[in-house]
Design a protein around this motif. Sequence first.
Motif, short mmCIF file in Angstrom:
data_model
loop_
_atom_site.label_atom_id
_atom_site.label_comp_id
_atom_site.label_asym_id
_atom_site.label_seq_id
_atom_site.Cartn_x
_atom_site.Cartn_y
_atom_site.Cartn_z
N GLU A 1 103.88 40.81 -1.27
CA GLU A 1 105.14 40.59 -1.99
C GLU A 1 105.48 39.12 -1.89
O GLU A 1 105.20 38.47 -0.88
CB GLU A 1 106.27 41.38 -1.32
CG GLU A 1 106.15 42.87 -1.46
CD GLU A 1 107.27 43.57 -0.71
OE1 GLU A 1 108.44 43.20 -0.93
OE2 GLU A 1 106.95 44.45 0.10
N LEU B 1 92.23 40.24 -12.92
CA LEU B 1 93.53 40.88 -13.02
C LEU B 1 93.26 42.28 -13.56
O LEU B 1 92.74 42.41 -14.68
CB LEU B 1 94.39 40.06 -13.99
CG LEU B 1 95.90 40.17 -13.87
CD1 LEU B 1 96.38 39.80 -12.48
CD2 LEU B 1 96.56 39.25 -14.91
N ASP B 2 93.56 43.28 -12.77
CA ASP B 2 93.17 44.66 -13.11
C ASP B 2 91.70 44.70 -13.55
O ASP B 2 91.34 45.33 -14.55
CB ASP B 2 94.08 45.24 -14.20
CG ASP B 2 95.45 45.64 -13.63
OD1 ASP B 2 95.60 45.68 -12.39
OD2 ASP B 2 96.36 45.90 -14.43
N ALA C 1 102.00 39.21 -12.64
CA ALA C 1 101.08 39.96 -11.78
C ALA C 1 101.75 41.16 -11.13
O ALA C 1 101.09 41.94 -10.45
CB ALA C 1 100.51 39.04 -10.71
N ASP C 2 103.05 41.32 -11.33
CA ASP C 2 103.76 42.43 -10.70
C ASP C 2 103.09 43.76 -11.04
O ASP C 2 102.84 44.06 -12.21
CB ASP C 2 105.22 42.45 -11.15
CG ASP C 2 106.05 43.44 -10.35
OD1 ASP C 2 106.06 43.31 -9.11
OD2 ASP C 2 106.63 44.36 -10.96
N VAL D 1 108.15 39.90 -6.72
CA VAL D 1 106.88 40.37 -7.27
C VAL D 1 106.13 41.16 -6.20
O VAL D 1 105.98 40.69 -5.07
CB VAL D 1 106.01 39.18 -7.73
CG1 VAL D 1 104.66 39.66 -8.26
CG2 VAL D 1 106.74 38.36 -8.79
N THR D 2 105.70 42.36 -6.55
CA THR D 2 104.85 43.16 -5.66
C THR D 2 103.51 43.32 -6.35
O THR D 2 103.44 43.78 -7.49
CB THR D 2 105.44 44.56 -5.43
OG1 THR D 2 106.79 44.40 -4.99
CG2 THR D 2 104.64 45.32 -4.37
N THR D 3 102.46 42.95 -5.68
CA THR D 3 101.15 43.01 -6.31
C THR D 3 100.09 43.31 -5.24
O THR D 3 100.40 43.33 -4.05
CB THR D 3 100.87 41.69 -7.07
OG1 THR D 3 99.64 41.80 -7.74
CG2 THR D 3 100.81 40.51 -6.14
N THR D 4 98.89 43.58 -5.67
CA THR D 4 97.82 43.85 -4.73
C THR D 4 96.77 42.76 -4.86
O THR D 4 96.29 42.50 -5.97
CB THR D 4 97.18 45.22 -5.05
OG1 THR D 4 98.21 46.19 -5.07
CG2 THR D 4 96.16 45.61 -4.01
N LYS E 1 100.09 44.66 -10.55
CA LYS E 1 98.67 44.58 -10.93
C LYS E 1 97.78 44.40 -9.71
O LYS E 1 98.24 44.12 -8.62
CB LYS E 1 98.46 43.41 -11.89
CG LYS E 1 99.36 43.49 -13.11
CD LYS E 1 98.64 43.06 -14.34
CE LYS E 1 99.52 43.38 -15.54
NZ LYS E 1 98.82 43.38 -16.78
N GLN E 2 96.48 44.54 -9.96
CA GLN E 2 95.48 44.30 -8.92
C GLN E 2 94.86 42.94 -9.17
O GLN E 2 94.27 42.71 -10.23
CB GLN E 2 94.35 45.34 -9.05
CG GLN E 2 94.77 46.78 -9.02
CD GLN E 2 94.81 47.32 -7.60
OE1 GLN E 2 94.24 46.72 -6.68
NE2 GLN E 2 95.51 48.43 -7.42
N GLU F 1 98.42 45.06 -0.35
CA GLU F 1 99.69 44.88 -1.06
C GLU F 1 100.40 43.64 -0.52
O GLU F 1 100.47 43.42 0.69
CB GLU F 1 100.57 46.11 -0.87
CG GLU F 1 101.77 46.06 -1.80
CD GLU F 1 102.49 47.40 -1.91
OE1 GLU F 1 103.65 47.45 -1.47
OE2 GLU F 1 101.89 48.36 -2.45
#
Lengths: 160, 336
Positions: free
Chosen positions: A16, A54-55, A69-70, A6-9, A72-73, A14
């Motif tokens: 992972e 979330l966003d 959440a991948d 998962v990569t998210t902010t 997403k902010q 950022e």
Amino acid sequence: MSKIHVTTTVNGDEVEFLADPRETLLDCLRDKLGMTGSKEGCGTGDCGACSVTLDGTLVCSCLVLGVEADGKQVGTIEGVAEGGVLHPLQKKFIEHAALQCGFCTPGILVAAKALLEQNPNPTETEVRYWLAGNLCRCTGYDKIVRAVMDAAADLRGEAA
Amino acid sequence: MIPFAFLQPTSVDDALAAWTPGAAWLGGGTNLVDLMKTGGGQPSLLIDLSRLPGLRDIEMSDDGGARVGALVSNADLADHPAFAARFPMVAEALLAGASGQIRNAATVAGNILQYPRDAFFKHLGEDPLDGDTTSLSILGANGPVAVHPSDFCVPLAALDAVVEVQGPNGPRDIALADLLAPTADTRTALAPGELVLALRLPAEGATFAGHARYLKVRDRTSFAFALTSAAAALRFDGPRIAEARLALGAVAPTPWRVAEAEALMAGQAPDADLFERAAQTALSGAVAIGDTGWKIELARRTAIRALTLAAAHTPARLPALPGSPFAAQAKDHAHA
Ligand SMILES: Cc1cc2nc3c(=O)[nH]c(=O)nc-3n(C[C@H](O)[C@H](O)[C@H](O)COP(=O)(O)OP(=O)(O)OC[C@H]3O[C@@H](n4cnc5c(N)ncnc54)[C@H](O)[C@@H]3O)c2cc1C
Ligand code: FES
Ligand code: FES
């Protein structure tokens, strides 16, 4: 079952992690990213202690899967203060003694911040309605509502 | 939770192709993830719908109806001024449901297809008559069966909403009332592998906009499932009711539309006696299960009150729950 990358902010950074699909976003924040500000009060969407954005939208992170959440902010309580400077909501919570044990506080601050971004001049009724999804078993809510109203006035540049 | 696989398809075709027996669609997850945590739901594959394109639109059709994508959030639909103007009691019901956090995450399709509360405990073998009986049906059930818990679906049933689905056998439209008519074996009429794509509100529903209310009675105004609720809508022809719509919530395994009560009100003057009779008719088949006798009387009074509020007119600001919500957002919700 294999883990998913998962990569998210989170709060603008950022990050992972590898997540088992069964892990909630709350589990991932607390156990993988060491961000223990968001709390698990119930795990069933009732208490709001796990509130994050979330966003930009306020949700309960205990009912969101980490793998969702991948891309997403995510916004958490850890991102509310800027550097060492407390957000006006945090200052007003201290001033009004709007916390006792503090377990509900991170969720309430995240929820209140989301409210004030959407509605900078809420009535008391609106504050109570908006924060209905955040339970506090200590304060009786009154000081919380007053702190949020006062912070709203502060953010609007009005003297309280 | 038992282990499961997780997919995020980016087209409806891919989503449909990914479905296998044991799979479940994931909307906002506020019902399904909750259920999976208690062990009440154990899908082997979760298909996350959040990446599907084209399912987040709210279209106000020229004929006066509306079409709402399956992934539109409960909050976004309630806060859509044009939608609230045409279907105020739907917006009112959405705003009366759950909390801000849950309404933000919950989708239109997920709300309609949410599991009743007993699904959370049934697998534990708990006797439904032990403990909290507030969520037991008093209408349309043989024995202790949980009510359909949704607020949103109550006005939808009253307004003849239609659900657009797509599945292995192609697309079809199904009336919400038929979709949510449970049988002994099935919870809904959705076939395995079928996906809800949109919700449609026929234009006729908007003709009630001036006199339409959703009234919810609950233990705690801030945030709780309904003990009883009612969606009431009237269309007037001069001083008389041309047509009435009435559906009750939290009393039956499905949103409980009462055609006999509606028929009784057509052509009549809106007075207390008429609403008494309509409510009496609506509850005439009610049966108390366990200690739920209070619910029959509460549902009767809720229906009368909702009809009385609807007769007065839809307020210019939404929502108009006593002593609660959001006037600031409601500023945009002037209607009728
Ligand atoms: C604390 C709490 C309080 C609540 N209070 C209320 C209340 O007062 N009033 C009320 O009405 N509701 C209430 N709810 C229920 C809430 O409205 C539902 O959880 C929500 O609407 C479900 O939407 P979702 O998108 O999260 O669904 P999900 O949890 O994602 O899905 C629910 C079901 O629908 C299926 N599904 C989802 N999308 C589709 C689709 N497109 N096609 C086919 N099947 C689909 C899923 O497979 C699953 O079976 C509450 C929930 C919580 C957690
Ligand atoms: S821990 Fe998520 S709502 Fe209580
Ligand atoms: S301060 Fe203890 S729960 Fe709110």
